[in-house]
Design a protein around this motif. Structure first.
Motif, PDB file in Angstrom:
ATOM      1  N   ASN A  15     -51.047  46.272  84.237  1.00 20.06           N
ATOM      2  CA  ASN A  15     -51.164  45.430  85.422  1.00 20.06           C
ATOM      3  C   ASN A  15     -49.988  45.607  86.366  1.00 20.06           C
ATOM      4  OD1 ASN A  15     -52.096  43.437  87.167  1.00 20.06           O
ATOM      5  ND2 ASN A  15     -51.084  41.825  86.034  1.00 20.06           N
ATOM      6  N   ALA A  31     -53.279  43.809  90.997  1.00 19.99           N
ATOM      7  CA  ALA A  31     -54.536  43.066  91.130  1.00 19.99           C
ATOM      8  C   ALA A  31     -54.600  42.251  92.415  1.00 19.99           C
ATOM      9  CB  ALA A  31     -54.764  42.176  89.906  1.00 19.99           C
ATOM     10  N   TRP A  42     -60.306  47.406  88.472  1.00 23.57           N
ATOM     11  CA  TRP A  42     -60.191  46.814  87.142  1.00 23.57           C
ATOM     12  C   TRP A  42     -61.555  46.390  86.623  1.00 23.57           C
ATOM     13  CZ3 TRP A  42     -55.730  46.704  84.404  1.00 23.57           C
ATOM     14  CH2 TRP A  42     -54.557  46.985  85.113  1.00 23.57           C
ATOM     15  N   TYR A  44     -63.465  44.378  83.071  1.00 28.33           N
ATOM     16  CA  TYR A  44     -63.190  43.589  81.868  1.00 28.33           C
ATOM     17  C   TYR A  44     -64.316  43.761  80.866  1.00 28.33           C
ATOM     18  CZ  TYR A  44     -66.263  40.132  84.062  1.00 28.33           C
ATOM     19  OH  TYR A  44     -67.316  39.490  84.661  1.00 28.33           O
ATOM     20  N   TRP A  78     -58.881  43.456  79.965  1.00 27.25           N
ATOM     21  CA  TRP A  78     -58.970  44.042  81.294  1.00 27.25           C
ATOM     22  C   TRP A  78     -58.535  45.489  81.139  1.00 27.25           C
ATOM     23  CZ3 TRP A  78     -60.740  42.049  85.783  1.00 27.25           C
ATOM     24  CH2 TRP A  78     -60.861  40.662  85.898  1.00 27.25           C
ATOM     25  N   SER A  79     -59.154  46.394  81.870  1.00 26.68           N
ATOM     26  CA  SER A  79     -58.748  47.790  81.761  1.00 26.68           C
ATOM     27  C   SER A  79     -58.902  48.514  83.098  1.00 26.68           C
ATOM     28  CB  SER A  79     -59.564  48.507  80.681  1.00 26.68           C
ATOM     29  OG  SER A  79     -60.935  48.494  81.013  1.00 26.68           O
ATOM     30  N   THR A  80     -58.184  49.612  83.209  1.00 24.49           N
ATOM     31  CA  THR A  80     -58.274  50.503  84.358  1.00 24.49           C
ATOM     32  C   THR A  80     -57.988  51.906  83.860  1.00 24.49           C
ATOM     33  OG1 THR A  80     -57.565  50.856  86.649  1.00 24.49           O
ATOM     34  CG2 THR A  80     -55.846  50.276  85.060  1.00 24.49           C
TER      35      THR A  80
END
Length: 105
Positions: A15, A31, A42, A44, A78-80
């Protein structure tokens, strides 16, 4: 609970991202860019219906943070995606705020 804390740690690391926008490896690292209830860049995932993912205006840096909320033991994240070069060194920093966590043992 331990899994949730580990996932929050990973989320927080990604993040925060890179502070210099010219060299940012993470799209929308803090974010800040949102479209309705979606956070740009992002996604989730949750294996449990008891997990709520959202963003809020409480933040350590910037104006927003990603949240995972559960009232019992649950998995959520949460991921990216990040493009990293082989044999390179990267430093990720982040911030985790926890409230009302209790250990089972």
């Amino acid at each position: 609970m331990k899994t949730l804390i580990i996932l929050l740690t990973i989320l927080s690391i990604f993040n925060y991202g890179c502070k210099n926008e010219k060299f940012a490896l993470i799209e929308n690292p803090s974010a800040e860019i949102t479209d309705g209830s979606e956070v740009t860049g992002w996604t989730y995932n949750s294996e449990n219906k008891n997990v709520i993912h959202y963003f809020d205006n409480e933040a350590h840096h910037g104006n927003k943070s990603l949240f995972i909320n559960a009232d019992r033991i649950a998995k959520g994240r949460w991921s990216t995606k990040v493009l990293l070069k082989p044999w390179s060194e990267y430093r990720f920093t982040g911030w985790i705020k926890t409230e009302n966590l209790t250990s089972e043992s």
